[in-house]
Design an enzyme around this catalytic site. Structure first.
Site, PDB file in Angstrom:
ATOM      1  N   GLU A  72      -6.334   3.889  -5.996  1.00 20.59           N
ATOM      2  CA  GLU A  72      -7.598   3.994  -5.357  1.00 20.59           C
ATOM      3  C   GLU A  72      -8.274   5.077  -5.807  1.00 20.59           C
ATOM      4  OE1 GLU A  72      -9.955   3.616  -0.854  1.00 20.59           O
ATOM      5  OE2 GLU A  72      -8.176   5.045  -1.398  1.00 20.59           O
TER       6      GLU A  72
ATOM      7  N   ASP B 229       0.653  -1.210  -0.082  1.00 20.82           N
ATOM      8  CA  ASP B 229       0.122  -0.062  -0.062  1.00 20.82           C
ATOM      9  C   ASP B 229       0.914   1.099  -0.086  1.00 20.82           C
ATOM     10  OD1 ASP B 229      -2.356   1.519   0.401  1.00 20.82           O
ATOM     11  OD2 ASP B 229      -3.231  -0.397   1.290  1.00 20.82           O
TER      12      ASP B 229
ATOM     13  N   HIS C 127     -11.313  -3.153   2.956  1.00 30.74           N
ATOM     14  CA  HIS C 127     -11.391  -3.037   4.475  1.00 30.74           C
ATOM     15  C   HIS C 127     -12.093  -1.732   4.783  1.00 30.74           C
ATOM     16  CE1 HIS C 127      -8.458  -0.392   2.559  1.00 30.74           C
ATOM     17  NE2 HIS C 127      -8.357   0.221   3.665  1.00 30.74           N
ATOM     18  N   ASP C 128     -12.552  -0.909   3.856  1.00 26.68           N
ATOM     19  CA  ASP C 128     -13.280   0.162   4.096  1.00 26.68           C
ATOM     20  C   ASP C 128     -14.706  -0.125   4.039  1.00 26.68           C
ATOM     21  OD1 ASP C 128     -10.837   1.781   4.433  1.00 26.68           O
ATOM     22  OD2 ASP C 128     -10.882   2.146   2.314  1.00 26.68           O
TER      23      ASP C 128
ATOM     24  N   ASP D 168      -2.988   4.668  -2.361  1.00 35.03           N
ATOM     25  CA  ASP D 168      -4.161   5.240  -1.610  1.00 35.03           C
ATOM     26  C   ASP D 168      -4.724   6.468  -2.130  1.00 35.03           C
ATOM     27  OD1 ASP D 168      -5.649   4.634   0.883  1.00 35.03           O
ATOM     28  OD2 ASP D 168      -4.848   6.620   1.565  1.00 35.03           O
TER      29      ASP D 168
HETATM   30  O1  TEU Z   1      -9.832   5.310   1.652  1.00 36.00           O
HETATM   31  C1  TEU Z   1     -10.238   6.413   1.089  1.00 36.00           C
HETATM   32  C2  TEU Z   1     -11.477   6.506   0.917  1.00 36.00           C
HETATM   33  O2  TEU Z   1     -12.047   7.405   0.490  1.00 36.00           O
HETATM   34  C3  TEU Z   1     -12.724   5.711   1.579  1.00 36.00           C
HETATM   35  O3  TEU Z   1     -12.850   4.520   1.144  1.00 36.00           O
HETATM   36  C4  TEU Z   1     -12.822   5.771   3.053  1.00 36.00           C
HETATM   37  O4  TEU Z   1     -12.423   4.758   3.753  1.00 36.00           O
HETATM   38  C5  TEU Z   1     -14.172   6.386   3.496  1.00 36.00           C
HETATM   39  O5  TEU Z   1     -15.185   5.989   2.703  1.00 36.00           O
HETATM   40  C6  TEU Z   1     -14.160   7.824   3.811  1.00 36.00           C
HETATM   41  O6  TEU Z   1     -15.431   8.127   4.124  1.00 36.00           O
HETATM   42  C7  TEU Z   1      -8.457   5.126   1.808  1.00 36.00           C
HETATM   43  C8  TEU Z   1      -8.154   3.902   2.576  1.00 36.00           C
HETATM   44  O7  TEU Z   1      -8.374   2.833   1.997  1.00 36.00           O
HETATM   45  C9  TEU Z   1      -8.760   3.973   3.915  1.00 36.00           C
HETATM   46  O8  TEU Z   1      -8.609   2.892   4.890  1.00 36.00           O
HETATM   47  C10 TEU Z   1      -7.854   5.207   4.501  1.00 36.00           C
HETATM   48  O9  TEU Z   1      -8.604   5.608   6.000  1.00 36.00           O
HETATM   49  C11 TEU Z   1      -8.135   6.422   3.925  1.00 36.00           C
HETATM   50  O10 TEU Z   1      -7.572   6.479   2.371  1.00 36.00           O
HETATM   51  C12 TEU Z   1      -7.109   7.414   4.334  1.00 36.00           C
HETATM   52  O11 TEU Z   1      -5.849   6.925   4.090  1.00 36.00           O
END
Ligand code: TEU
Length: 642
Positions: A351, A193, A422-423, A293
């Site tokens: 992402e 990542d 994971h989100d 990310d």
């Molecule tokens: O996630 C970015 C992101 O925009 C989303 O998926 C986030 O989890 C959420 O929806 C915001 O409301 C990435 C990573 O995958 C996430 O785990 C991190 O927390 C985020 O970036 C910050 O680094």
């Protein structure tokens, strides 16, 4: 990197002016993405723009018709955005350029929750090494590790303190080297990542920059003069303003995520050079690529203008229109590719929250020199819904999403195919949380992911059919986003029950409970106390039991992955959706003489289905029965010509 087929010059997108009709805005790649997103948010189909009356409306008239709800400033921002992305994606019929990652199945590991080798309750690198045989047996080709760098863990490692060190809870650099070697020894690949939109506020760049305004690191971040009000109205994804005030120094610094995740200023060349150097350092170690990310957020416009109120209201965040596709995004990506990724042949998966189909193509086209793959998220929620809404997700939406991509993404583009990470909460639970459907739904979701053209990303636990957790109180949640969200809802006057229910609908912690390896305490994840607890169904749902059960979700994944690997049609064939009626999903994949037909029942009722005929062999069947009917959420895969 494969050499891509020579690219003819694409036609430029139309120049967009305020007196241009909506139909022509829609004709612009980014205009289409944005209008689609806005319309989806208000629950209207993109076909609305095809209505001759609507299509003839100009942006300027829209301001008048909405009585100023759509403002002139919004129109200006939109025009600026469209101007910054003038290219139209190429849609010629070039052949597919071969690349290992186009044929690979990826598996995402969230290390903290995967496997704990030393009993401290946190998953670690040696824990992953111990479980590599599980991954090799499953048949996956590449692993993506969520962050394992040194971090104060305000956002579980997405707040990096030292890009070149391993977090103590995960192990040592020697453990990492051994992991990488062990992955390669099994013929798999490993991607890391890369979190470079922001660093932790404890990163030495930031601490020095804060302590000394004359520090060379001061320009690495967005510092702005102090005072009572933040420099602009942007809001953070994790609640509150996107600015933190440092009282002692009386300065503001920007953070789009938590108040400990400080945004880096990508317009500052020395900062970019350090990032490229760090990336090369990991690649020289032998890692095979990166998942980048929130990479589409890295370019912020000069002057950091205020966000539009309407967009803020529709999207839930103020300011996003200025940086989800900022003015220098393509330029920065190209530079990083030439400077770091390309010399090592590294794969990159960006992402891209907020990225739509057309911008996705501009970011990944094989002739563009930017990214290889992109995660876009429109498939994860129904139109007009967001993650915090408690509703039943209809798989018809997933089908329509992929059907549109099958039409729009030609050979120059490779989509990613995923429905968990994971989100996000677990997909089975979003569709139908009733336990009796868990196994078939797990298989159905697997089938969608592994039979489409594109690169599948399986999230840990999906292969077991893991579902959302029955968290009983806020004390059981860990995620900074969930905790902030709850506080925000309470501050807005919501009572505990309502606030908790909303947080539970969308909490990222559903996907972060320990992987269940066996029936022992804590599912064999740890001999200590897990940092976050699962709700205890590991006695019945665990990898060891599933591995011995030919009817398990795990066995289904293994069979599907093996089938995919053996099938050129599934890997590279054309895609045609032949039944898209409500509750139905049939698609065909064809290459030369080989044809694969996938028949899915998207409903909880038995459905009549058409048997493709005697020429086809039934290779996978999740609900065996008569050929003319298919049980609730059933999945069948037929094949001929091999
Ligand atoms: O996630 C970015 C992101 O925009 C989303 O998926 C986030 O989890 C959420 O929806 C915001 O409301 C990435 C990573 O995958 C996430 O785990 C991190 O927390 C985020 O970036 C910050 O680094």
């Amino acid at each position: 990197m494969p050499d891509s087929a020579p690219a003819p010059a694409p036609a430029p997108a139309p120049q967009v002016r305020a007196d241009l009709p909506l139909r022509e805005v829609y004709d612009h790649p980014l205009g289409r993405d944005i209008l689609d997103k806005v319309l989806r948010q208000v629950g209207v189909s993109g076909r609305w723009v095809d209505n001759p009356v609507v299509g003839r409306l100009t942006l300027r008239q829209l301001v008048r018709l909405t009585r100023g709800k759509v403002t002139h400033t919004f129109v200006d921002t939109l025009l600026g955005l469209l101007g910054a992305h003038p290219d139209r994606p190429l849609d010629d019929d070039a052949p597919i350029t071969p690349a290992w990652w186009k044929d690979a199945v990826f598996y995402q590991i969230y290390p903290r929750s995967f496997s704990d080798s030393d009993g401290d309750g946190v998953g670690d690198l040696r824990g992953i090494i111990d479980r590599l045989d599980h991954l090799a047996d499953l048949g996956v080709d590449a692993l993506w590790l969520s962050p394992i760098y040194d971090s104060p863990n305000d956002d579980n490692g997405y707040d990096i303190r030292d890009y070149r060190a391993i977090g103590a809870e995960f192990g040592t650099m020697a453990d990492f080297d051994e992991l990488l070697e062990s992955v390669h020894a099994r013929g798999m690949r490993l991607i890391m990542d890369l979190v470079v939109n922001h660093t932790s506020d404890e990163h030495v760049w930031f601490t020095e920059a804060l302590a000394d305004p004359a520090s060379p690191y001061r320009d690495y971040y967005f510092f702005r003069p102090g005072g009572a009000t933040p420099p602009n109205n942007w809001t953070s994804f994790f609640s509150g303003p996107a600015w933190r005030h440092f009282d002692e120094e009386d300065v503001w610094a920007m953070h789009l995520f938590s108040s400990k995740q400080m945004d880096l200023d990508w317009d500052h060349a020395p900062m970019r050079a350090e990032i490229a150097d760090m990336v090369r350092w990991w690649l020289a170690k032998g890692v095979d690529g990166f998942r980048l990310d929130v990479i589409n957020y890295i370019s912020k416009p000069p002057g950091l203008p205020d966000g539009d109120a309407l967009v803020g209201e529709l999207m839930g965040f103020t300011g996003v229109e200025h940086y989800f596709a900022g003015p220098r995004l393509h330029e920065h990506l190209r530079e990083l590719r030439t400077e770091a990724f390309e010399p090592y042949g590294a794969v990159t998966v960006g992402e891209g929250p907020g990225v739509g189909s057309q911008l996705g193509k501009l970011l990944t086209g094989d002739y563009r020199g930017e990214l290889d793959l992109v995660f876009t998220f429109d498939q994860l929620e129904a139109p007009g819904k967001d993650r915090w809404d408690d509703y039943r997700y209809r798989l018809d939406h997933l089908r329509d999403h992929y059907a549109a991509y099958a039409d729009q993404w030609g050979n120059r583009y490779q989509q990613t195919v995923f429905c968990e990470n994971h989100d996000n909460p677990r997909m089975i639970s979003k569709v139908d949380p009733r336990p009796e459907h868990r196994t078939v739904l797990g298989k159905l979701i697997a089938t969608t992911q592994l039979t489409l053209r594109g690169t599948p990303f399986i999230y840990q636990g999906q292969e077991l059919g893991m579902v959302n957790q029955a968290f009983a109180s806020m004390d059981e949640l860990r995620d900074v986003e969930s905790l902030n969200k709850y506080a925000e809802l309470r501050a807005e006057g919501r009572d505990h029950a309502a606030a908790f229910a909303q947080v539970l609908a969308g909490s990222r912690d559903h996907a972060r409970t320990p992987v269940q390896w066996d029936a022992t305490e804590h599912g064999g994840f740890t001999s200590g106390e897990p940092w976050i607890a699962g709700d205890g169904d590991h006695a019945a749902w665990n990898m060891a039991a599933a591995a011995d059960d030919p009817g398990s979700v795990l066995s289904w994944y293994r069979d599907l992955i093996a089938l995919r690997r053996s099938s050129p049609a599934l890997l590279h064939g054309s895609t045609e959706f032949t039944d898209t009626r409500r509750g139905r999903w049939v698609h065909r994949r064809v290459l030369d003489a080989e044809e694969v037909v996938v028949v899915l029942n998207l409903t909880d009722r038995v459905q009549k289905v058409r048997d493709p005929g005697p020429a086809y062999e039934l290779v996978l069947d999740s609900v065996p029965g008569p050929a003319t009917v298919l049980g609730a959420y059933g999945a069948r895969v037929f094949r001929r010509g091999r």
